[in-house]
Structures are given as C-alpha cells and as structure tokens.
Design a protein around this motif. Structure first.
Motif, PDB file in Angstrom:
ATOM      1  N   VAL A 163       1.672 -19.316   3.356  1.00 29.52           N
ATOM      2  CA  VAL A 163       1.113 -19.175   2.623  1.00 29.52           C
ATOM      3  C   VAL A 163       1.040 -17.548   2.020  1.00 29.52           C
ATOM      4  N   PRO A 164       1.367 -16.907   3.553  1.00 28.64           N
ATOM      5  CA  PRO A 164       0.960 -15.207   3.068  1.00 28.64           C
ATOM      6  C   PRO A 164       2.967 -15.405   2.069  1.00 28.64           C
ATOM      7  N   HIS A 165       3.699 -16.082   2.170  1.00 26.75           N
ATOM      8  CA  HIS A 165       4.958 -15.582   1.396  1.00 26.75           C
ATOM      9  C   HIS A 165       4.572 -15.901   0.003  1.00 26.75           C
ATOM     10  N   ARG A 166       3.386 -16.634  -0.628  1.00 27.09           N
ATOM     11  CA  ARG A 166       2.727 -16.866  -2.060  1.00 27.09           C
ATOM     12  C   ARG A 166       2.926 -15.978  -2.228  1.00 27.09           C
ATOM     13  N   LEU A 167       1.971 -14.899  -1.375  1.00 28.91           N
ATOM     14  CA  LEU A 167       1.647 -14.363  -2.131  1.00 28.91           C
ATOM     15  C   LEU A 167       2.046 -13.150  -1.637  1.00 28.91           C
ATOM     16  N   VAL A 168       3.135 -12.875  -1.157  1.00 30.37           N
ATOM     17  CA  VAL A 168       4.184 -11.856  -1.205  1.00 30.37           C
ATOM     18  C   VAL A 168       4.638 -11.995  -2.769  1.00 30.37           C
ATOM     19  N   LEU A 169       5.185 -12.815  -3.288  1.00 31.19           N
ATOM     20  CA  LEU A 169       5.836 -13.781  -4.360  1.00 31.19           C
ATOM     21  C   LEU A 169       5.039 -13.620  -5.619  1.00 31.19           C
ATOM     22  N   ILE A 170       4.156 -12.968  -5.352  1.00 28.42           N
ATOM     23  CA  ILE A 170       3.195 -12.790  -6.147  1.00 28.42           C
ATOM     24  C   ILE A 170       2.675 -10.779  -6.126  1.00 28.42           C
ATOM     25  N   GLY A 171       2.906 -10.017  -5.180  1.00 24.89           N
ATOM     26  CA  GLY A 171       2.058  -9.203  -5.461  1.00 24.89           C
ATOM     27  C   GLY A 171       3.840  -8.683  -5.089  1.00 24.89           C
ATOM     28  N   LEU A 172       4.936  -8.829  -4.730  1.00 23.98           N
ATOM     29  CA  LEU A 172       5.862  -7.862  -5.082  1.00 23.98           C
ATOM     30  C   LEU A 172       6.025  -7.603  -6.163  1.00 23.98           C
ATOM     31  N   PRO A 173       6.050  -8.351  -6.844  1.00 30.47           N
ATOM     32  CA  PRO A 173       7.035  -7.899  -8.589  1.00 30.47           C
ATOM     33  C   PRO A 173       5.436  -7.470  -9.057  1.00 30.47           C
ATOM     34  N   LEU A 174       3.940  -7.696  -9.009  1.00 35.43           N
ATOM     35  CA  LEU A 174       3.328  -5.781  -9.561  1.00 35.43           C
ATOM     36  C   LEU A 174       3.407  -5.172  -8.689  1.00 35.43           C
ATOM     37  N   LEU A 175       3.463  -5.271  -7.405  1.00 37.90           N
ATOM     38  CA  LEU A 175       4.372  -3.914  -7.108  1.00 37.90           C
ATOM     39  C   LEU A 175       5.321  -2.971  -7.822  1.00 37.90           C
ATOM     40  N   THR A 176       5.836  -3.764  -7.881  1.00 41.71           N
ATOM     41  CA  THR A 176       7.123  -3.164  -8.512  1.00 41.71           C
ATOM     42  C   THR A 176       6.739  -2.698 -10.569  1.00 41.71           C
ATOM     43  N   CYS A 177       5.643  -3.837 -10.803  1.00 47.05           N
ATOM     44  CA  CYS A 177       5.448  -2.805 -11.903  1.00 47.05           C
ATOM     45  C   CYS A 177       4.323  -1.806 -12.305  1.00 47.05           C
ATOM     46  N   GLY A 178       3.735  -1.774 -10.787  1.00 45.09           N
ATOM     47  CA  GLY A 178       3.219  -1.016 -11.030  1.00 45.09           C
ATOM     48  C   GLY A 178       3.528   0.764 -10.541  1.00 45.09           C
ATOM     49  N   LEU A 179       5.096   0.875 -10.305  1.00 41.69           N
ATOM     50  CA  LEU A 179       5.578   1.707 -10.000  1.00 41.69           C
ATOM     51  C   LEU A 179       5.918   1.893 -10.865  1.00 41.69           C
ATOM     52  N   LEU A 180       6.358   0.868 -11.761  1.00 41.38           N
ATOM     53  CA  LEU A 180       7.780   1.265 -12.775  1.00 41.38           C
ATOM     54  C   LEU A 180       7.141   2.143 -13.841  1.00 41.38           C
ATOM     55  N   PHE A 181       4.993   1.310 -14.041  1.00 42.07           N
ATOM     56  CA  PHE A 181       4.536   1.643 -14.853  1.00 42.07           C
ATOM     57  C   PHE A 181       4.105   3.254 -14.645  1.00 42.07           C
ATOM     58  N   GLY A 182       4.335   4.036 -13.416  1.00 46.37           N
ATOM     59  CA  GLY A 182       3.969   5.238 -12.574  1.00 46.37           C
ATOM     60  C   GLY A 182       4.705   5.796 -12.648  1.00 46.37           C
ATOM     61  N   ALA A 183       6.714   5.634 -12.911  1.00 46.49           N
ATOM     62  CA  ALA A 183       7.793   6.270 -13.737  1.00 46.49           C
ATOM     63  C   ALA A 183       7.408   6.722 -14.844  1.00 46.49           C
ATOM     64  N   LEU A 184       6.922   5.915 -15.832  1.00 42.05           N
ATOM     65  CA  LEU A 184       7.461   5.357 -17.230  1.00 42.05           C
ATOM     66  C   LEU A 184       5.810   7.114 -17.398  1.00 42.05           C
ATOM     67  N   TRP A 185       5.115   7.048 -17.284  1.00 43.13           N
ATOM     68  CA  TRP A 185       3.706   8.464 -16.605  1.00 43.13           C
ATOM     69  C   TRP A 185       4.347   9.555 -16.808  1.00 43.13           C
ATOM     70  N   ALA A 186       4.818   9.160 -15.348  1.00 44.26           N
ATOM     71  CA  ALA A 186       5.247  11.074 -14.825  1.00 44.26           C
ATOM     72  C   ALA A 186       5.948  11.269 -15.834  1.00 44.26           C
ATOM     73  N   LYS A 187       7.216  10.589 -16.445  1.00 43.23           N
ATOM     74  CA  LYS A 187       7.700  10.657 -17.851  1.00 43.23           C
ATOM     75  C   LYS A 187       7.314  11.571 -18.901  1.00 43.23           C
ATOM     76  N   GLU A 188       6.501  10.699 -18.910  1.00 52.52           N
ATOM     77  CA  GLU A 188       5.038  11.594 -20.843  1.00 52.52           C
ATOM     78  C   GLU A 188       4.567  12.658 -19.687  1.00 52.52           C
ATOM     79  N   ALA A 189       3.977  12.801 -18.197  1.00 50.08           N
ATOM     80  CA  ALA A 189       3.284  14.079 -18.377  1.00 50.08           C
ATOM     81  C   ALA A 189       3.612  14.869 -17.784  1.00 50.08           C
ATOM     82  N   TRP A 190       4.815  14.788 -16.900  1.00 51.71           N
ATOM     83  CA  TRP A 190       5.060  15.881 -16.229  1.00 51.71           C
ATOM     84  C   TRP A 190       6.839  16.011 -16.692  1.00 51.71           C
ATOM     85  N   GLY A 191       7.456  15.443 -17.181  1.00 54.07           N
ATOM     86  CA  GLY A 191       8.668  15.454 -17.791  1.00 54.07           C
ATOM     87  C   GLY A 191       9.883  15.396 -16.969  1.00 54.07           C
TER      88      GLY A 191
END
Lengths: 262, 407
Positions: A163-191
């Motif tokens: 079960v912990p592994h199944r949860l990571v298989l859901i959580g890690l892709p979302l963490l990746t999306c959050g990190l990349l959304f942050g990068a795209l946002w930072a480009k718009e906000a701070w260059g």
C-alpha cells in the motif's frame, strides 16, 4: 462557524478512526469520515469567501488543505484498492493536523501579494497538497506496518510495502507536476524557472528523495526494511521542505517567505 | 609414495573486476568530488561560461551521447550496464542530493564569504557530480530507446524529458542575458545594467509612460510592551482590512472603524482627506477593551509627509496601523512606437526578449518616480520547455498507472 466546522471534522475523523479500529460496518465509518471531509471542505470554502482570496497562502491555510485531503485520500484509495490499511492512519493524520490548526490558525491575513496573483497559484498548491497527502499517508502506513511487526516481534514482509508503494505511485507524479507548475509559474513571475531559492532547493530534495525510493524499490523489491526506511526519510525531507525551511539559516534569502504569517 | 594435495590458489577478483555496483559508484563519485575540489583550489571559482559555448557543448554532449549510443548497441557490456544501472544512478543522485542539502542549509552569503563561491550552484564539485548524474540518465535512456512499447514511452517521457530539461538548463545558464533598466516617466532610455552594474546598450529604446500601483487597505496590530520578546513588543497578527463602518474582534478587543481616509494629512487640529498619492491612510477607531473600557482616536501608518499616529489603550498597549501592502503594480511602456503593459506575472514579449516588472521606489509607493524593468533573453528556454512538457506527460502517464493499480 469556522471553528464549529473544524470541530465537526475533528469529531467525525476521530469517530471514524475508532469505527475502523473496531472493524465492524466499515461502510458506516466511511460515511462518518466523509462527513468530516465535507465539513472540512465547507470550512475551506468559507475561508476562501471571507478572505477574498484562495486560502493557500500561509502554513496554517495549507495545513487545512492537508487535513482535509488526507482522510479523503484514505477513503478513496481504500475503496479503489479494497484495503483498510490506510483507514486509521489517514483519520489520525487528519485529526492531528486539524487540531494543530485549531491551536495555531494562521489564516487571518486577507492580503495576497502580487506574485501570488497568478492562474498557477491554485493548481500549483492543490496538486502539491494532494501529493503531500498521498506521500505523507504512504509514510504513515509504512510506520504503522513497521510498528505492528515490531510489536508482534515479526520480521517485515514484502506485502507490508504494497500500500505505501501504491501511494507513492500516485503521490510522486503529482509532486512532479507541482514542481513543474512551480517552474512554469516562476518563469512568468520572476523571469527564470529555477533559481535555487532555498524553498526550490528543498522541493528538489523532496523530489529526489522519492525518486531514490522508487529506484531502490525497483532494484531491491525483497528488502522491505530498506524501502520503508527510505519512505520515512522521504517524509522527513518533505516536512523540512514544507515547514522546516522557514527555520533554516537560508530562510532569510528566500523569496517564498509569504508562507509565514505576518 | 603418497601424493600431497596442494591447495589451489584462486586469484581474488580486483575491485573493478566482476559485477560493478554501489561500491564502485561510491568511489567514482568521491573521486569526482575530489577532482572538483582540486579544481576549486587550483583555478578557484571560475564560471564555466568563460569557455566558448561550443567547446562546452562538445565536451559535455560527446560522452553523454556516446554512452547513449553505446547503451543502445551493447546494453549488456559490463561498464555500460553499470553506468546506466540503478546503483550508479542512486549513488550519483544521493551525492547531488547531499550537495544540494548543503546549499539548502548554508546561506549563499556564507558560501561567498568563507569559500569564495559567488554561486554555490556553479561550483566545480556540484557541476561535476551533476554531470555524472546526467551521464547516467542519458545512458539509461539509450538502453530503452527501442522497442517503442508503452512502458518504454513512459520511461522516455520522464527520463529523457528530465535529461532534455537539464541540458536546456545548462545551455540557458551559459547563454542567459538578464539586465535591468531603470525608467523615469517620460524619459526614453537605451541603457541597461547587469548584476555588476556594468552598462550595456539595450536592444530597443524604452519609455515609461505611466507607473500604476494599487494597494490593499491597511491592517492594524495590537502591540503590547513585552520585555521578554526580542524586539520588546508582542504584536497580534494584522488581520482586519480597515474600511469605514466595519466592526471586528482583534485579540479580544471590539474595534469599530468610524472613519477611514485612503490618503490623509493632519493639519495640527484635524485629520483631513487629501488627493495626494504619497499621503498615508488614516482611520478613526472606537475600541472596546476586554475589561469593558472604551477608547477612541485616530491611527495612521505614516508616510514621508505624515507622522504615524497610534491609539493608546493602556500604558503598555496600543493599536497601530500597518503600512498598506501592494496589491498590484505595473508599468505602461512605449517600445518602438508600440504600447506594452508589464506587470507582476504579466511579462511582455518583444523580439526574443521578455520584459518583467522588477521593482519601484518602495518608499514612495504609488507615487514612485521610477520603475525598474528586467530584460531577459533565454535561448535555452524552448529546450527546457520541451523537457518540462515531456516530464509532465510522463508524470500523467505514471499517475494513470498508479491509479490504475499497475506497479
């Protein structure tokens, strides 16, 4: 009203945890847990309306999202994978975070600084909160399983990692999306999409910690202690990224200080 | 005659013989870090960009792409298998993680002052170990380039996506142009400066037509003298956005805002509303304390023209007004005969350059006489974005697998 809803949520999750532990009529426990989730969601909606901005700025506000997401995921993933392993840890985590917030609300400030007024704000935080919930829950279940084995004086089994592994298989892709959304946002906000700001550095470390878990699990599937240990370390890094970074010497150099109440 | 059996001696395999794993990866990473530190001691901190970009590109890409091709053609070869396998990847990622941990704890100023590193992230040990990680990543992609199965596509989206984003980031780091222009209203400017305040000619003439700023209404704070706290004051969090007619509880006190002026001045007798942008806000409050006493008076956050005012509740307690916080600020620009608007989160894009609202005169606020614009040219951006979107695609496919129950 806000406090009443918070107490309804805490009460529902506590009751649901007891019912899950009693192991009779789990559907009723699901219902009670979802009443708590509904109360928590209403609380977030009311906060959004009263603050006039998304309640996602301060640590206290993000803690409420977490407190609601964890029991919700506990019920949904329990249904999806037909398991009750998550039930008690998810309810107790929800109660813990909600009680902490009742003691330290930190959601009083109605202002939202210009950098946070972006279409990226809501998806970035929501995706991160769901990811944090899944990953936090995976560590909680890992610790729960490990403690159970220790109490029964049994060695860890491979199924303890399932079960912990199944949860990571859901959580890690979302963490990746959050990190990349942050990068795209930072480009718009701070260059620039990445500046090694202390918060960014800790977000990177959290991501790396779970990536390493995934690779270790792939290479050593028969070593449950190694993989569960990696998950618990990963959660430690995650908490450092979420809360701990504000107390580090580097915090003064961060542009992400808006997570602190003023 | 009895024969005496002689023990046969079996040569002990050397460290680099047989299967290669974590131990060899650890030695490789430590050696690389040592070489990085030696470079630091030998040539000091030198930004790698001092070399021509094509030299760095050839030196960096040749081993990576070579390993990728070799891994595709001969994935079972002992060294290739090790370089592109999990033990090497985990070890290099751990090393990068530990180095990043140091950078995430120790402030940049300490790295600069004590170790002579203007940028910790551009230091030789970090760059060299980071390159090892990239090598492992690119090599592992080579192993799974073909056949085009669903599993390999998901693998490539996340792994090759990350490799492309990292390579694009490296190219960005080498070629990024980031300059600032200080613009005064109505005065066309063509000069921009870098972080070292060196002047450059801008690619176009920029004129500030207007600087606009909106602020939130101010908040108030209940401050109590507390000798135990570091600054001698205990302050309640500013929560109430002041406006006329509201009544709210602040730390047990009932506060009613009877009058509120967005811009106010004190003429020696009265507070009056004034049309000046630089004037601070002021509010007339009626406060009922928890013990039932009532106090009233004006409070003001203060500005270059107005002294701050506060309402004393007790000898050791007062209500203060916090300065209003910015809600939105933006500049109207004229560039090559066209009008552009640049705000926070709203950059303008002109001929390969991105223009960002950077800062303004914070003391003057809405009456700032100038606006600072940042001009950025990032040639690596399309490569980075290609990598990021591949990674997003990979993450969504992985998420689908996770929800679908695939392990």
């Amino acid at each position: 009203m806000n406090a009443t809803l918070a107490y309804v949520a805490v009460g529902s999750w506590t009751l649901a945890a007891g019912m899950y532990a009693w192991r009779r009529r789990p559907w009723m426990a699901d219902l009670v847990a979802m009443i708590g989730v509904f109360a928590g969601a209403m609380l977030l909606g009311l906060l959004w309306a009263s603050l006039g901005r998304p309640p996602m700025r301060t640590l206290g506000e993000t803690r409420w999202w977490y407190a609601v997401c964890v029991p919700l995921l506990g019920v949904l993933i329990g249904w999806r994978f037909q398991t009750r392993v998550l039930a008690v840890p998810s309810m107790l985590m929800g109660v813990m975070f909600a009680l902490f917030n009742l003691r330290h609300p930190e959601y009083m400030d109605r202002t939202l600084m210009p950098a946070l007024q972006s279409p990226w704000f809501v998806p970035h935080v929501v995706v991160y909160m769901v990811a944090y919930s899944a990953l936090g829950l995976s560590s909680a279940v890992a610790a729960w399983n490990w403690a159970g084995r220790l109490i029964r004086r049994q060695p860890l089994q491979i199924e303890d990692t399932d079960v912990p592994h199944r949860l990571v298989l859901i959580g890690l892709p979302l963490l990746t999306c959050g990190l990349l959304f942050g990068a795209l946002w930072a480009k718009e906000a701070w260059g620039h999409y990445w500046t090694w700001d202390p918060k960014e550095t800790w977000a990177f470390l959290t991501w790396m910690a779970y990536l390493m878990y995934l690779h270790l699990r792939q290479k050593h599937p028969l070593k449950p202690a190694l993989t569960l240990g990696a998950l618990i370390v990963g959660f430690g890094v995650l908490m450092a990224c979420w809360f701990g970074v504000n107390y580090l010497p580097t915090a003064q150099e961060s542009v992400h200080t808006y997570t602190q109440p003023e | 005659m009895s024969s005496i059996a002689r023990p046969t001696t079996v040569a002990k395999p050397g460290f680099w013989d047989g299967n290669l794993g974590y131990a060899q990866a650890f030695v490789t990473v430590v050696t690389t870090m040592t070489v990085g530190l030696a470079f630091h001691a030998w040539v000091g901190y030198r930004w790698i960009g001092m070399l021509p970009t094509w030299v760095i590109a050839v030196a960096g890409l040749t081993p990576a792409l070579g390993l990728m091709v070799a891994a595709r053609l001969n994935p079972g070869q002992r060294i290739i298998k090790w370089l592109t396998g999990i033990p090497f990847a985990v070890t290099t990622c751990t090393a990068v993680g530990l180095l990043a941990l140091a950078g995430g704890i120790v402030p940049a100023s300490v790295w600069a002052e004590r170790f002579g590193l203007p940028s910790y992230w551009g230091s030789w040990p970090f760059l060299m170990v980071g390159y090892l990680m990239l090598l492992s990543l690119v090599g592992s992609c080579g192993r799974r380039l073909w056949p085009l199965t669903y599993t390999n596509v998901v693998y490539q989206a996340s792994h090759l996506g990350l490799a492309i984003a990292l390579l694009g980031g490296a190219y960005s780091g080498l070629t990024l142009e980031r300059k600032r222009m200080v613009l005064f209203k109505g005065m066309p400017a063509e000069t921009m400066v870098d972080e070292q305040n060196r002047e450059f000619k801008a690619p176009f003439e920029v004129e500030l037509r207007e600087f606009r700023m909106e602020v939130f209404n101010p908040t108030l704070t209940l401050a109590t003298i507390d000798e135990k706290s570091p600054d001698g004051l205990q302050q309640s969090a500013g929560s109430l956005l002041l406006k006329k007619g509201i009544t709210e509880k602040v730390a047990g006190h009932t506060v009613t805002v009877e009058k509120f002026f967005k811009h106010a001045a004190y003429d020696g007798l009265h507070w009056r509303e004034v049309p000046w942008k630089t004037a601070a806000p002021a509010a007339f409050l009626r406060v009922r304390t928890p013990d039932g006493k009532e106090k009233s008076g004006w409070i003001c956050s203060g500005s270059p023209e107005t002294m701050p005012a506060y309402l004393m509740l007790r000898d050791d307690q007062a209500i203060l007004m916090n300065p209003p916080r910015p809600k939105k600020f933006e500049s109207e620009l004229r560039i090559e005969g066209k009008d552009y608007r640049v705000g926070v989160n709203e950059p303008a894009h002109i001929g390969g350059y991105d223009l960002y609202q950077f800062s303004y005169d914070e003391k003057m606020g809405a009456a700032s006489g100038y606006s600072v614009i940042e001009i950025v040219r990032d040639q690596g951006l399309p490569i980075v974005y290609a990598g990021i979107f591949m990674m997003l695609g990979g993450a969504l496919l992985h998420l689908g697998n996770g929800i679908g129950g695939k392990k």
